[in-house]
Design a protein around this motif. Structure first.
Motif, PDB file in Angstrom:
ATOM      1  N   GLY A 148      48.419 -82.170-109.900  1.00  0.00           N
ATOM      2  CA  GLY A 148      49.264 -81.271-109.130  1.00  0.00           C
ATOM      3  C   GLY A 148      49.329 -81.648-107.661  1.00  0.00           C
ATOM      4  O   GLY A 148      50.392 -81.585-107.033  1.00  0.00           O
ATOM      5  N   SER A 149      48.188 -82.048-107.112  1.00  0.00           N
ATOM      6  CA  SER A 149      48.166 -82.484-105.709  1.00  0.00           C
ATOM      7  C   SER A 149      49.048 -83.708-105.504  1.00  0.00           C
ATOM      8  O   SER A 149      49.731 -83.837-104.483  1.00  0.00           O
ATOM      9  N   MET A 150      49.037 -84.613-106.492  1.00  0.00           N
ATOM     10  CA  MET A 150      49.879 -85.807-106.392  1.00  0.00           C
ATOM     11  C   MET A 150      51.356 -85.470-106.592  1.00  0.00           C
ATOM     12  O   MET A 150      52.233 -86.084-105.987  1.00  0.00           O
ATOM     13  N   ALA A 151      51.650 -84.471-107.417  1.00  0.00           N
ATOM     14  CA  ALA A 151      53.030 -84.008-107.551  1.00  0.00           C
ATOM     15  C   ALA A 151      53.518 -83.389-106.246  1.00  0.00           C
ATOM     16  O   ALA A 151      54.668 -83.571-105.839  1.00  0.00           O
ATOM     17  N   ALA A 152      52.628 -82.656-105.582  1.00  0.00           N
ATOM     18  CA  ALA A 152      52.973 -82.085-104.275  1.00  0.00           C
ATOM     19  C   ALA A 152      53.204 -83.190-103.246  1.00  0.00           C
ATOM     20  O   ALA A 152      54.119 -83.102-102.417  1.00  0.00           O
ATOM     21  N   LEU A 153      52.380 -84.236-103.305  1.00  0.00           N
ATOM     22  CA  LEU A 153      52.568 -85.372-102.394  1.00  0.00           C
ATOM     23  C   LEU A 153      53.897 -86.058-102.661  1.00  0.00           C
ATOM     24  O   LEU A 153      54.615 -86.431-101.724  1.00  0.00           O
ATOM     25  N   PHE A 154      54.246 -86.231-103.940  1.00  0.00           N
ATOM     26  CA  PHE A 154      55.543 -86.818-104.288  1.00  0.00           C
ATOM     27  C   PHE A 154      56.673 -85.967-103.714  1.00  0.00           C
ATOM     28  O   PHE A 154      57.631 -86.487-103.140  1.00  0.00           O
ATOM     29  N   THR A 155      56.564 -84.657-103.850  1.00  0.00           N
ATOM     30  CA  THR A 155      57.596 -83.749-103.336  1.00  0.00           C
ATOM     31  C   THR A 155      57.704 -83.850-101.822  1.00  0.00           C
ATOM     32  O   THR A 155      58.812 -83.829-101.266  1.00  0.00           O
ATOM     33  N   PHE A 156      56.560 -83.979-101.162  1.00  0.00           N
ATOM     34  CA  PHE A 156      56.553 -84.119 -99.700  1.00  0.00           C
ATOM     35  C   PHE A 156      57.234 -85.421 -99.276  1.00  0.00           C
ATOM     36  O   PHE A 156      58.023 -85.429 -98.318  1.00  0.00           O
ATOM     37  N   ASN A 157      56.926 -86.499 -99.977  1.00  0.00           N
ATOM     38  CA  ASN A 157      57.464 -87.814 -99.610  1.00  0.00           C
ATOM     39  C   ASN A 157      58.894 -88.041-100.082  1.00  0.00           C
ATOM     40  O   ASN A 157      59.573 -88.944 -99.576  1.00  0.00           O
ATOM     41  N   ALA A 163      63.849 -80.187-107.400  1.00  0.00           N
ATOM     42  CA  ALA A 163      64.257 -78.841-107.001  1.00  0.00           C
ATOM     43  C   ALA A 163      63.127 -77.839-107.179  1.00  0.00           C
ATOM     44  O   ALA A 163      63.247 -76.688-106.759  1.00  0.00           O
ATOM     45  N   GLY A 164      62.037 -78.288-107.819  1.00  0.00           N
ATOM     46  CA  GLY A 164      60.940 -77.364-108.060  1.00  0.00           C
ATOM     47  C   GLY A 164      59.607 -78.063-108.174  1.00  0.00           C
ATOM     48  O   GLY A 164      59.531 -79.286-108.376  1.00  0.00           O
ATOM     49  N   LEU A 165      58.535 -77.291-108.031  1.00  0.00           N
ATOM     50  CA  LEU A 165      57.171 -77.802-108.106  1.00  0.00           C
ATOM     51  C   LEU A 165      56.308 -76.754-108.799  1.00  0.00           C
ATOM     52  O   LEU A 165      56.349 -75.574-108.431  1.00  0.00           O
ATOM     53  N   THR A 166      55.545 -77.173-109.800  1.00  0.00           N
ATOM     54  CA  THR A 166      54.619 -76.258-110.449  1.00  0.00           C
ATOM     55  C   THR A 166      53.204 -76.825-110.385  1.00  0.00           C
ATOM     56  O   THR A 166      52.968 -77.974-110.769  1.00  0.00           O
ATOM     57  N   LEU A 167      52.297 -76.031-109.854  1.00  0.00           N
ATOM     58  CA  LEU A 167      50.912 -76.440-109.641  1.00  0.00           C
ATOM     59  C   LEU A 167      50.008 -75.661-110.571  1.00  0.00           C
ATOM     60  O   LEU A 167      49.987 -74.431-110.527  1.00  0.00           O
ATOM     61  N   TRP A 168      49.254 -76.373-111.403  1.00  0.00           N
ATOM     62  CA  TRP A 168      48.307 -75.743-112.307  1.00  0.00           C
ATOM     63  C   TRP A 168      46.910 -75.998-111.765  1.00  0.00           C
ATOM     64  O   TRP A 168      46.437 -77.136-111.761  1.00  0.00           O
ATOM     65  N   ALA A 169      46.255 -74.962-111.278  1.00  0.00           N
ATOM     66  CA  ALA A 169      44.914 -75.098-110.692  1.00  0.00           C
ATOM     67  C   ALA A 169      44.903 -76.218-109.658  1.00  0.00           C
ATOM     68  O   ALA A 169      44.076 -77.123-109.692  1.00  0.00           O
ATOM     69  N   SER A 170      45.819 -76.126-108.731  1.00  0.00           N
ATOM     70  CA  SER A 170      46.003 -77.222-107.781  1.00  0.00           C
ATOM     71  C   SER A 170      46.646 -76.716-106.498  1.00  0.00           C
ATOM     72  O   SER A 170      47.095 -75.562-106.408  1.00  0.00           O
ATOM     73  N   PHE A 171      46.709 -77.608-105.505  1.00  0.00           N
ATOM     74  CA  PHE A 171      47.313 -77.267-104.222  1.00  0.00           C
ATOM     75  C   PHE A 171      47.596 -78.558-103.459  1.00  0.00           C
ATOM     76  O   PHE A 171      46.996 -79.602-103.736  1.00  0.00           O
ATOM     77  N   PRO A 172      48.519 -78.514-102.482  1.00  0.00           N
ATOM     78  CA  PRO A 172      48.823 -79.713-101.701  1.00  0.00           C
ATOM     79  C   PRO A 172      47.672 -80.082-100.762  1.00  0.00           C
ATOM     80  O   PRO A 172      46.854 -79.228-100.389  1.00  0.00           O
ATOM     81  N   ALA A 173      47.635 -81.322-100.370  1.00  0.00           N
ATOM     82  CA  ALA A 173      46.698 -81.744 -99.335  1.00  0.00           C
ATOM     83  C   ALA A 173      47.198 -81.248 -97.981  1.00  0.00           C
ATOM     84  O   ALA A 173      48.402 -81.025 -97.786  1.00  0.00           O
ATOM     85  N   GLY A 174      46.285 -81.079 -97.045  1.00  0.00           N
ATOM     86  CA  GLY A 174      46.668 -80.614 -95.719  1.00  0.00           C
ATOM     87  C   GLY A 174      47.615 -81.558 -95.007  1.00  0.00           C
ATOM     88  O   GLY A 174      48.386 -81.139 -94.138  1.00  0.00           O
ATOM     89  N   ALA A 204      43.800 -70.296 -99.539  1.00  0.00           N
ATOM     90  CA  ALA A 204      43.999 -71.194 -98.396  1.00  0.00           C
ATOM     91  C   ALA A 204      45.273 -72.022 -98.546  1.00  0.00           C
ATOM     92  O   ALA A 204      45.891 -72.403 -97.540  1.00  0.00           O
ATOM     93  N   SER A 205      45.666 -72.293 -99.789  1.00  0.00           N
ATOM     94  CA  SER A 205      46.847 -73.133-100.019  1.00  0.00           C
ATOM     95  C   SER A 205      48.146 -72.412 -99.666  1.00  0.00           C
ATOM     96  O   SER A 205      49.194 -73.052 -99.557  1.00  0.00           O
ATOM     97  N   ARG A 206      48.097 -71.092 -99.490  1.00  0.00           N
ATOM     98  CA  ARG A 206      49.307 -70.355 -99.115  1.00  0.00           C
ATOM     99  C   ARG A 206      49.896 -70.899 -97.818  1.00  0.00           C
ATOM    100  O   ARG A 206      51.123 -70.892 -97.630  1.00  0.00           O
ATOM    101  N   ALA A 207      49.035 -71.362 -96.921  1.00  0.00           N
ATOM    102  CA  ALA A 207      49.502 -71.895 -95.641  1.00  0.00           C
ATOM    103  C   ALA A 207      50.186 -73.247 -95.786  1.00  0.00           C
ATOM    104  O   ALA A 207      50.823 -73.726 -94.842  1.00  0.00           O
ATOM    105  N   LEU A 208      50.065 -73.870 -96.961  1.00  0.00           N
ATOM    106  CA  LEU A 208      50.649 -75.191 -97.197  1.00  0.00           C
ATOM    107  C   LEU A 208      51.883 -75.136 -98.086  1.00  0.00           C
ATOM    108  O   LEU A 208      52.537 -76.154 -98.310  1.00  0.00           O
ATOM    109  N   LEU A 209      52.215 -73.944 -98.586  1.00  0.00           N
ATOM    110  CA  LEU A 209      53.324 -73.784 -99.515  1.00  0.00           C
ATOM    111  C   LEU A 209      54.387 -72.868 -98.922  1.00  0.00           C
ATOM    112  O   LEU A 209      54.091 -72.045 -98.058  1.00  0.00           O
ATOM    113  N   PRO A 210      55.633 -72.983 -99.391  1.00  0.00           N
ATOM    114  CA  PRO A 210      56.708 -72.153 -98.811  1.00  0.00           C
ATOM    115  C   PRO A 210      56.529 -70.681 -99.153  1.00  0.00           C
ATOM    116  O   PRO A 210      55.846 -70.322-100.122  1.00  0.00           O
TER     117      PRO A 210
END
Length: 263
Positions: A148-157, A163-174, A204-210
């Motif tokens: 999930g973190s790598m999917a978030a990184l892909f979305t960032f890059n 159009a969407g991102l689903t995180l299962w027990a995961s969160f983006p890197a800072g 804590a991940s709320r600050a990293l997500l929309p």
């Protein structure tokens, strides 16, 4: 003072050369041993459960192709799909039941295989899936834990890719926040008894997500039951069944797909 002979002058040089040769040899040996130990660690993973292997069979509702990626194509034309990244040191086939359920709901689904079972080595693999399936108009990317973190990184890059991102027990890197992605349909799904990703981590991940991110807590769920690969070290014991956790996880993911695929 007696002058040194040429032989005496070269002796210290030879001694230093031998020392340097020994040091480089020892360093090379350490590197080889460390690399071998890492490979053994990375490749030693639990086998997928019987339910996961059964989900890899095609039928009249879903066509399954077991490759890299594994693809699940519904029998009706799909214009929206999900690309899923497996958790660290988890066989990518372990997510077949959930991706098959998504395909049965009418969406294309794919599970990318992680090099050395660690998606950190290929966070942009979704690009190849997208290129191979031009018939899909809208994509959701996602993953479990490290995936999930790598999917978030892909979305960032790649801000225009999904159009969407689903995180299962995961969160983006800072270093790859998605706070300003108000155009993105996002879900963060976690188990209340997860022993690897805590409630504090999710908070804590709320600050990293929309701000429109849907946070879904599965009461009684843990970390390992997001896949079909058995128990996991350091995880807590779940108080609901794996199947029950999967039903809730798939339902939350389908809501993300629905939001992302609206015309």
């Amino acid at each position: 003072m007696t002058a040194q002979t040429p032989a005496q002058q070269t002796k210290p040089k030879r001694t230093w050369l031998r020392i340097l040769f020994w040091l480089f040899g020892a360093l090379a040996l350490v590197i080889v041993i460390a690399a071998a130990a890492f490979l053994i660690w990375a490749l030693r993973i639990p086998a997928p459960m019987a339910e996961a292997l059964a989900a890899l069979e095609s039928d009249s509702a879903v066509t399954v192709v077991v490759d890299d990626p594994i693809t699940f194509t519904p029998n009706t034309a799909a214009a929206c799909g999900v690309i899923f990244y497996p958790g660290g040191k988890v066989d990518y086939r372990a997510y077949a039941p959930s991706m098959r359920a998504i395909a049965e709901a009418g969406y294309f689904a794919a599970i990318s295989r992680a090099p050395l079972n660690l998606m950190v080595f290929a966070p942009n693999k979704a690009r190849a899936v997208m290129a191979a399936h031009q018939e899909i108009d809208h994509w959701v990317v996602g993953g479990h834990s490290l995936g999930g973190s790598m999917a978030a990184l892909f979305t960032f890059n790649n801000p225009d890719a999904a159009a969407g991102l689903t995180l299962w027990a995961s969160f983006p890197a800072g270093s790859s926040p998605l706070t300003d992605r108000t155009d993105l349909a996002v879900s963060s799904i976690h188990g209340s008894l997860d022993g690897l990703v805590s409630a504090a981590d999710i908070e804590a991940s709320r600050a990293l997500l929309p701000p429109q991110t849907a946070f879904v807590e599965i009461e009684g769920g843990n970390h390992a039951q997001f896949g079909w690969y058995g128990p996991q070290d350091r995880d807590n014991e779940a108080t609901i069944t794996r199947a029950e956790q999967q039903v809730q996880t798939v339902a939350a993911t389908l809501r993300t797909l629905e939001a992302a695929c609206r015309p």
